[in-house]
Design an enzyme around this catalytic site. Structure first.
Site, PDB file in Angstrom:
ATOM      1  N   GLN A   1      35.506 -10.665 -56.065  1.00  0.00           N
ATOM      2  CA  GLN A   1      35.909 -11.251 -54.788  1.00  0.00           C
ATOM      3  C   GLN A   1      36.777 -12.478 -55.046  1.00  0.00           C
ATOM      4  OE1 GLN A   1      32.598 -12.505 -52.365  1.00  0.00           O
ATOM      5  NE2 GLN A   1      31.311 -12.979 -54.117  1.00  0.00           N
TER       6      GLN A   1
ATOM      7  N   HIS B   1      38.724  -8.020 -52.710  1.00  0.00           N
ATOM      8  CA  HIS B   1      38.046  -8.574 -51.546  1.00  0.00           C
ATOM      9  C   HIS B   1      39.060  -9.143 -50.548  1.00  0.00           C
ATOM     10  CE1 HIS B   1      35.555 -11.482 -49.172  1.00  0.00           C
ATOM     11  NE2 HIS B   1      34.749 -10.445 -49.154  1.00  0.00           N
TER      12      HIS B   1
ATOM     13  N   ASP C   1      38.178  -6.765 -47.541  1.00  0.00           N
ATOM     14  CA  ASP C   1      37.294  -7.072 -46.417  1.00  0.00           C
ATOM     15  C   ASP C   1      38.111  -7.763 -45.333  1.00  0.00           C
ATOM     16  OD1 ASP C   1      35.202  -7.691 -44.728  1.00  0.00           O
ATOM     17  OD2 ASP C   1      33.988  -8.695 -46.245  1.00  0.00           O
TER      18      ASP C   1
ATOM     19  N   GLU D   1      36.654  -2.810 -45.813  1.00  0.00           N
ATOM     20  CA  GLU D   1      35.329  -3.260 -45.372  1.00  0.00           C
ATOM     21  C   GLU D   1      35.433  -3.983 -44.033  1.00  0.00           C
ATOM     22  OE1 GLU D   1      31.736  -6.292 -46.797  1.00  0.00           O
ATOM     23  OE2 GLU D   1      33.247  -5.624 -48.246  1.00  0.00           O
TER      24      GLU D   1
ATOM     25  N   ASP E   1      29.647  -3.438 -42.868  1.00  0.00           N
ATOM     26  CA  ASP E   1      29.140  -4.764 -43.223  1.00  0.00           C
ATOM     27  C   ASP E   1      28.514  -5.415 -41.999  1.00  0.00           C
ATOM     28  OD1 ASP E   1      28.569  -7.259 -44.189  1.00  0.00           O
ATOM     29  OD2 ASP E   1      30.623  -7.858 -44.584  1.00  0.00           O
TER      30      ASP E   1
ATOM     31  N   GLN F   1      27.512  -1.567 -47.169  1.00  0.00           N
ATOM     32  CA  GLN F   1      27.169  -2.701 -48.018  1.00  0.00           C
ATOM     33  C   GLN F   1      25.693  -3.026 -47.817  1.00  0.00           C
ATOM     34  OE1 GLN F   1      27.904  -7.335 -49.265  1.00  0.00           O
ATOM     35  NE2 GLN F   1      29.200  -6.506 -47.664  1.00  0.00           N
TER      36      GLN F   1
ATOM     37  N   LYS G   1      23.565  -5.772 -48.187  1.00  0.00           N
ATOM     38  CA  LYS G   1      23.802  -7.207 -48.326  1.00  0.00           C
ATOM     39  C   LYS G   1      22.481  -7.861 -48.707  1.00  0.00           C
ATOM     40  CE  LYS G   1      27.089 -10.287 -46.047  1.00  0.00           C
ATOM     41  NZ  LYS G   1      28.347  -9.786 -46.610  1.00  0.00           N
TER      42      LYS G   1
END
Length: 437
Positions: free
Chosen positions: A172, A194, A236, A273, A307, A329, A331
């Site tokens: 990321q 990311h 993302d 994402e 997400d 994801q 998390k």
């Protein structure tokens, strides 16, 4: 070996806690921070220092094993638990949590972690960050007590066969999306970068900002990547594509934009994402499923990753059951105990949805190492480099922990083959302190 005591020390996480709602409403950057007032409960400013609660579990032999309680960067958003404050929750660890665990057999990881999941204070479940951090310390304690790896403890608890090679790591970049992406390419990171496209400004008025970035990324990968390097791009966008286009998400205009992203990324595969951020889990699932169906029908090969609103084990199950994402994801800080993240990964088995074992930049080296073991134990599709947004440190921590563990398990297997009897290399790293610290 019994658990003797639990200690709690407030500390720092690897990044910051951000008020996502305030940022998406247009808060202006002021250097590293943001101007304006927060809008999410618990925040004193739009960006504030991430906090961790350091957990030490003392065993009967005097060994200390550890875990870190930490919450995601965007706490309080998308149905998540509120902002985590270490000082506020330290008494909970020193009191009710310690009372629940003292005297228990440290080798019984799953039983001990489930006891913390069941614990209630004033009728309320413990904050996800508490359950997450305590479970890490219990996992380390069990590995110490059993003389094995955390990977093997988790595999036993989850009834899995661990991976024999490191899981692909997802780097990321943070806002330094160009320099950090170049670092990832040079290091051969399997999944990148990311990108942190968390505002309309970064996406661009018509989405052209993201298209330009993806095109640059593909070109730079061809220039800098070593021979045979074939990464997967993962960006993302924090719901900004949905904000730009609006529903319905299977219409031609939206599908054409994803096709343009696919073309910009060529010859590398691309996944997005958080393309949409709706107002509830049900709305999110419906919107994501609509988008996925539209892309599939048009033959656009850009997998979408859930997400927002995909936080708990029940959330993951709901997204998978609805076919609302190509990847979910998991998390980790949002699911509570680390074993619950493992169950979420396992729920994807046999479906057309893959599990991305994620987390947040706002974790710690300790929680990142624990998750590296979980990634191996569950053979997840990919796992996150964490903590922090500098990339190098998080990648080193997660990648090296997996490589170290795979090598150790291989040495144990070699001894078994040579001796004809099962054997495990003695645990000399029970506190999970390594040369990478």
């Amino acid at each position: 070996m019994e658990i003797e005591a639990i200690y709690a020390t407030p500390g720092y996480a690897g990044f910051f806690a951000d008020d996502q709602r305030a940022i998406k409403r247009g808060a202006n950057s002021d250097g590293f921070v943001y101007d304006g007032e927060p809008v999410t409960d618990g925040f004193e400013s739009i960006r504030q220092a991430g906090e961790a609660l350091i957990v030490d579990v003392e065993l009967a032999d005097g060994t200390l094993t550890r875990g870190d309680c930490a919450a995601v960067q965007y706490s309080g958003a998308g149905g998540r638990d509120p902002l985590f404050r270490a000082d506020e929750y330290a008494p909970v660890l020193r009191g009710p949590v310690a009372d629940e665990l003292r005297g228990r057999d440290a080798g019984q990881f799953l039983e001990n972690a489930q006891a913390i999941e069941r614990l209630r204070i004033d009728g309320r479940r413990l904050h996800t960050a508490i359950r997450y951090g305590v479970s890490q310390a219990l996992l380390s304690a069990a590995a110490r007590a059993e003389g094995t790896t955390q990977t093997d403890v988790l595999a036993d608890a989850l009834e899995t066969e661990p991976a024999t090679d490191p899981i692909p790591v997802f780097g990321q970049s943070g806002d330094d999306r160009y320099a950090n992406a170049e670092k990832m390419i040079v290091k051969g990171v399997p999944v990148l970068p990311h990108g942190l496209i968390n505002s309309a400004e970064k996406l661009g008025p018509d989405g052209e900002g993201l298209l330009e970035y993806v095109g640059w990324l593909a070109g730079r990968t061809l220039e800098l990547g070593s021979e045979g390097y074939e990464p997967r791009f993962h960006v993302d966008v924090y719901g900004t594509i949905g904000d730009l286009f609006g529903p319905p998400y299977d219409r031609t205009e939206v599908v054409d934009y994803f096709y343009a992203l696919e073309e910009a990324a060529a010859p590398f595969p691309m996944q997005i994402e958080g393309p949409i951020d709706a107002g509830s889990r049900e709305e999110q699932i419906d919107a994501m499923a609509e988008l996925r169906d539209g892309l599939s029908e048009a033959g656009v090969d850009v997998p979408i990753v859930a997400d927002e609103w995909c936080n708990t084990l029940a959330d993951v199950q709901a997204f998978v059951d609805a076919g609302a994402a190509d990847l979910v994801q998991v998390k980790t800080p949002d699911l509570g105990g680390i074993h619950r993240s493992g169950r979420a990964v396992r729920y994807c088995e046999g479906t057309d949805t893959e599990a991305y074992l994620g987390g947040t930049c706002n974790e710690t080296a300790t929680s990142a190492r624990a998750c590296a073991h979980l990634a191996l134990a569950t053979d997840a599709a990919q796992t996150l480099a964490k903590p922090g947004m500098g990339f190098d440190e998080g990648y080193m921590i997660v990648e090296n922990e997996m490589r170290r563990t795979v090598a150790r398990r291989n040495r144990g297997a070699d001894r078994t083959n040579a001796n004809g009897t099962a054997g495990t290399e003695p645990d000399r790293d029970s506190g999970e302190v390594s040369a990478d610290d």
